[in-house]
Design a protein around this motif. Structure first.
Motif, PDB file in Angstrom:
ATOM      1  N   UNK A  73       0.832  -1.195   0.000  1.00 58.70           N
ATOM      2  CA  UNK A  73       0.000   0.000   0.000  1.00 58.70           C
ATOM      3  C   UNK A  73       0.873   1.252   0.000  1.00 58.70           C
ATOM      4  N   UNK A  74       0.503   2.207  -0.814  1.00 59.52           N
ATOM      5  CA  UNK A  74       1.264   3.448  -0.896  1.00 59.52           C
ATOM      6  C   UNK A  74       0.963   4.378   0.278  1.00 59.52           C
ATOM      7  N   UNK A  75      -0.326   4.416   0.651  1.00 60.88           N
ATOM      8  CA  UNK A  75      -0.773   5.301   1.723  1.00 60.88           C
ATOM      9  C   UNK A  75      -1.805   4.558   2.560  1.00 60.88           C
ATOM     10  N   UNK A  76      -1.733   4.772   3.866  1.00 54.14           N
ATOM     11  CA  UNK A  76      -2.743   4.258   4.786  1.00 54.14           C
ATOM     12  C   UNK A  76      -3.149   5.415   5.668  1.00 54.14           C
ATOM     13  N   UNK A  77      -4.422   5.424   6.063  1.00 62.36           N
ATOM     14  CA  UNK A  77      -4.795   6.558   6.883  1.00 62.36           C
ATOM     15  C   UNK A  77      -6.195   6.495   7.408  1.00 62.36           C
ATOM     16  N   UNK A 127      -5.523  11.689   9.343  1.00 58.18           N
ATOM     17  CA  UNK A 127      -4.097  11.398   9.346  1.00 58.18           C
ATOM     18  C   UNK A 127      -3.795  10.370   8.280  1.00 58.18           C
ATOM     19  N   UNK A 128      -2.615  10.491   7.678  1.00 56.06           N
ATOM     20  CA  UNK A 128      -2.150   9.480   6.742  1.00 56.06           C
ATOM     21  C   UNK A 128      -0.685   9.182   7.006  1.00 56.06           C
ATOM     22  N   UNK A 174      -6.990   3.447   2.325  1.00 55.92           N
ATOM     23  CA  UNK A 174      -5.713   2.993   1.795  1.00 55.92           C
ATOM     24  C   UNK A 174      -5.666   3.254   0.302  1.00 55.92           C
ATOM     25  N   UNK A 175      -4.477   3.427  -0.182  1.00 53.23           N
ATOM     26  CA  UNK A 175      -4.239   3.646  -1.612  1.00 53.23           C
ATOM     27  C   UNK A 175      -3.153   2.685  -2.072  1.00 53.23           C
ATOM     28  N   UNK A 176      -3.426   2.040  -3.189  1.00 53.50           N
ATOM     29  CA  UNK A 176      -2.397   1.194  -3.826  1.00 53.50           C
ATOM     30  C   UNK A 176      -2.448   1.482  -5.311  1.00 53.50           C
TER      31      UNK A 176
END
Length: 114
Positions: free
Chosen positions: A30-34, A48-49, A96-98
């Motif tokens: 995952x690139x970003x989690x938040x 928050x991320x 999340x971002x992937x």
């Protein structure tokens, strides 16, 4: 990727809660989690991320009170919320971002009483 948020509840102002988000797959990719939150009638807002490289961002209203962290081995990230205020009352969504894909959890309700 499926996300499962938990940890919401009712707390008095000044209290603390810790939210957890468990991902159905290894979060290393995952690139970003938040976390985001939403109050009825308002837009969803950033809480928050944490990026894969470790960069962290917080919404202005939670800086200094909330802390995001992750446990990659457990496919989990957390939101420690301290000094809660009634204005923090909202449904909190993990996120999340992937790559081009964006994932949302089902939301967990946080209610802060005055």
């Amino acid at each position: 990727v499926q996300l499962q948020a938990s940890g919401g509840g009712l707390v008095q102002a000044g209290g603390s809660l810790r939210l957890s988000c468990i991902a159905s797959r290894n979060i290393f990719s995952l690139n970003v989690r938040g976390w985001y939150r939403q109050v009825p009638g308002k837009q969803r807002e950033l809480v928050a991320t944490i990026a894969s490289g470790g960069n962290i961002s917080y919404g202005d209203s939670v800086k200094g009170r909330f802390t995001i962290s992750r446990d990659v081995a457990a496919n989990t990230w957390y939101l420690q919320m301290n000094s809660l205020e009634p204005e923090d009352t909202a449904v909190y969504y993990c996120h999340a971002v992937r790559g081009p894909y964006v994932y949302w959890g089902q939301g967990t309700l946080v209610t802060v009483s005055s």
